[in-house]
Design a protein around this motif. Sequence first.
Motif, PDB file in Angstrom:
ATOM      1  N   ILE A 270      -0.004 -12.265  71.535  1.00 65.07           N
ATOM      2  CA  ILE A 270      -0.077 -11.641  70.221  1.00 65.07           C
ATOM      3  C   ILE A 270      -1.261 -12.221  69.459  1.00 65.07           C
ATOM      4  CG2 ILE A 270       1.113 -11.313  68.015  1.00 65.07           C
ATOM      5  CD1 ILE A 270       3.763 -11.702  69.620  1.00 65.07           C
ATOM      6  N   ALA A 271      -2.004 -11.349  68.786  1.00 60.64           N
ATOM      7  CA  ALA A 271      -3.101 -11.771  67.915  1.00 60.64           C
ATOM      8  C   ALA A 271      -2.862 -11.215  66.522  1.00 60.64           C
ATOM      9  CB  ALA A 271      -4.443 -11.279  68.448  1.00 60.64           C
ATOM     10  N   VAL A 272      -2.916 -12.055  65.516  1.00 62.03           N
ATOM     11  CA  VAL A 272      -2.823 -11.625  64.123  1.00 62.03           C
ATOM     12  C   VAL A 272      -4.228 -11.588  63.543  1.00 62.03           C
ATOM     13  CG1 VAL A 272      -1.997 -12.222  61.817  1.00 62.03           C
ATOM     14  CG2 VAL A 272      -0.491 -12.530  63.796  1.00 62.03           C
ATOM     15  N   VAL A 273      -4.566 -10.479  62.924  1.00 57.74           N
ATOM     16  CA  VAL A 273      -5.873 -10.323  62.280  1.00 57.74           C
ATOM     17  C   VAL A 273      -5.639  -9.985  60.816  1.00 57.74           C
ATOM     18  CG1 VAL A 273      -8.079  -9.108  62.251  1.00 57.74           C
ATOM     19  CG2 VAL A 273      -6.881  -9.477  64.431  1.00 57.74           C
ATOM     20  N   THR A 274      -6.075 -10.846  59.913  1.00 61.84           N
ATOM     21  CA  THR A 274      -5.960 -10.533  58.487  1.00 61.84           C
ATOM     22  C   THR A 274      -7.198  -9.764  58.021  1.00 61.84           C
ATOM     23  OG1 THR A 274      -6.974 -12.605  57.717  1.00 61.84           O
ATOM     24  CG2 THR A 274      -4.581 -12.610  58.114  1.00 61.84           C
ATOM     25  N   GLY A 275      -7.040  -9.065  56.912  1.00 60.07           N
ATOM     26  CA  GLY A 275      -8.145  -8.239  56.426  1.00 60.07           C
ATOM     27  C   GLY A 275      -8.508  -7.145  57.398  1.00 60.07           C
ATOM     28  N   ALA A 276      -7.483  -6.585  58.062  1.00 60.46           N
ATOM     29  CA  ALA A 276      -7.726  -5.657  59.180  1.00 60.46           C
ATOM     30  C   ALA A 276      -7.856  -4.206  58.759  1.00 60.46           C
ATOM     31  CB  ALA A 276      -6.591  -5.786  60.199  1.00 60.46           C
ATOM     32  N   SER A 277      -7.844  -3.917  57.473  1.00 62.58           N
ATOM     33  CA  SER A 277      -7.871  -2.518  57.049  1.00 62.58           C
ATOM     34  C   SER A 277      -9.267  -1.918  57.057  1.00 62.58           C
ATOM     35  CB  SER A 277      -7.254  -2.374  55.651  1.00 62.58           C
ATOM     36  OG  SER A 277      -7.979  -3.141  54.702  1.00 62.58           O
ATOM     37  N   SER A 278     -10.304  -2.742  57.206  1.00 64.68           N
ATOM     38  CA  SER A 278     -11.672  -2.211  57.207  1.00 64.68           C
ATOM     39  C   SER A 278     -12.620  -3.256  57.782  1.00 64.68           C
ATOM     40  CB  SER A 278     -12.111  -1.846  55.778  1.00 64.68           C
ATOM     41  OG  SER A 278     -12.201  -3.020  54.972  1.00 64.68           O
ATOM     42  N   GLY A 279     -13.875  -2.862  57.961  1.00 69.62           N
ATOM     43  CA  GLY A 279     -14.946  -3.786  58.285  1.00 69.62           C
ATOM     44  C   GLY A 279     -14.711  -4.632  59.518  1.00 69.62           C
ATOM     45  N   ILE A 280     -15.008  -5.914  59.394  1.00 66.75           N
ATOM     46  CA  ILE A 280     -14.910  -6.835  60.526  1.00 66.75           C
ATOM     47  C   ILE A 280     -13.479  -6.931  61.031  1.00 66.75           C
ATOM     48  CG2 ILE A 280     -15.125  -9.268  61.188  1.00 66.75           C
ATOM     49  CD1 ILE A 280     -17.544  -9.419  59.257  1.00 66.75           C
ATOM     50  N   GLY A 281     -12.510  -6.911  60.129  1.00 65.29           N
ATOM     51  CA  GLY A 281     -11.111  -7.015  60.545  1.00 65.29           C
ATOM     52  C   GLY A 281     -10.675  -5.859  61.412  1.00 65.29           C
TER      53      GLY A 281
ATOM     54  N   VAL B 239      -1.924  -6.556  68.952  1.00 66.04           N
ATOM     55  CA  VAL B 239      -2.571  -6.895  67.685  1.00 66.04           C
ATOM     56  C   VAL B 239      -1.634  -6.623  66.518  1.00 66.04           C
ATOM     57  CG1 VAL B 239      -4.484  -6.382  66.137  1.00 66.04           C
ATOM     58  CG2 VAL B 239      -4.871  -6.456  68.612  1.00 66.04           C
ATOM     59  N   VAL B 240      -1.461  -7.643  65.687  1.00 67.83           N
ATOM     60  CA  VAL B 240      -0.769  -7.476  64.412  1.00 67.83           C
ATOM     61  C   VAL B 240      -1.856  -7.358  63.352  1.00 67.83           C
ATOM     62  CG1 VAL B 240       0.812  -8.484  62.731  1.00 67.83           C
ATOM     63  CG2 VAL B 240       1.227  -8.789  65.186  1.00 67.83           C
ATOM     64  N   ALA B 241      -2.043  -6.145  62.848  1.00 63.91           N
ATOM     65  CA  ALA B 241      -3.062  -5.878  61.842  1.00 63.91           C
ATOM     66  C   ALA B 241      -2.452  -6.091  60.462  1.00 63.91           C
ATOM     67  CB  ALA B 241      -3.587  -4.454  61.988  1.00 63.91           C
ATOM     68  N   ALA B 242      -3.003  -7.021  59.706  1.00 66.49           N
ATOM     69  CA  ALA B 242      -2.450  -7.377  58.404  1.00 66.49           C
ATOM     70  C   ALA B 242      -3.489  -7.171  57.311  1.00 66.49           C
ATOM     71  CB  ALA B 242      -1.980  -8.833  58.409  1.00 66.49           C
TER      72      ALA B 242
END
Length: 250
Positions: free
Chosen positions: A6-17, A31-34
């Motif tokens: 599992i990978a958590v990515v913060t700021g995942a709604s746009s751009g680099i995330g 991927v857990v997109a947060a």
Amino acid sequence: MVQKNIAVVTGASSGIGAATARRLAKEGFHVVAAARRADRLEALIAELGSGSAVACDVTSDDSVAALAAEVDRLDGNLTLLVNNAGGARGADAVAEGSVADWQWMYDVNVLGTLRVTKALLPALESSGAGTVVTVGSTAAFVVYEGGGGYTAAKHAQTALVGTLRLELAGKPVRVVEIDPGMVRTDEFALNRLGDQAKADAVYAGVREPLVADDIADCIAWAATRPHHVNVDRLVVRPIAQAAQHKVVRE
């Protein structure tokens, strides 16, 4: 049956995330997109065809705790955290600096990194092969006029990361810092300056500034090295940018 990573990515709604979420999904992570914007997260996960969308505000203790609880409920091992949530507001001189903007930048970039890392570190350590990647900035090393609030926050964030690496020595968790220079995304400069024309001027005449996919590639590369290999810090700039103050424009 092999458990998924599992990978958590913060700021995942746009751009680099968002670019990082896409890249890590291709690498086989769940991927857990947060991020705060749940609608964008749902669209991203639908595009990926797998993963989890979790609305999360990294400036809220309760919201981050809820993120950690969602991760705990998943079937798999949390092996990767990408602290990507961050941003800049304003370009005021220190003498006219907005306390509200400076406070927001510190809360998101520094305390947001602290909150999420604290909440997920036990799971990362228990996986036996955890990695914390924090997206910083070359603003963590050099100050410039109009950048006092942002450079102060990014200097503090890199101090947090370096301290964490020392404190985790001997434990099965790597600590990686990715520090981009000029990256053209849809929102960073616009959110900072509040005006599309001013945002466009930041990149005017610069041949091939970095884009979000370039940084996602660096994150994925560092995270997928053999676990005994720790990329402490990766500084990445476009070839047109030799330093924070040295940018070639055509």
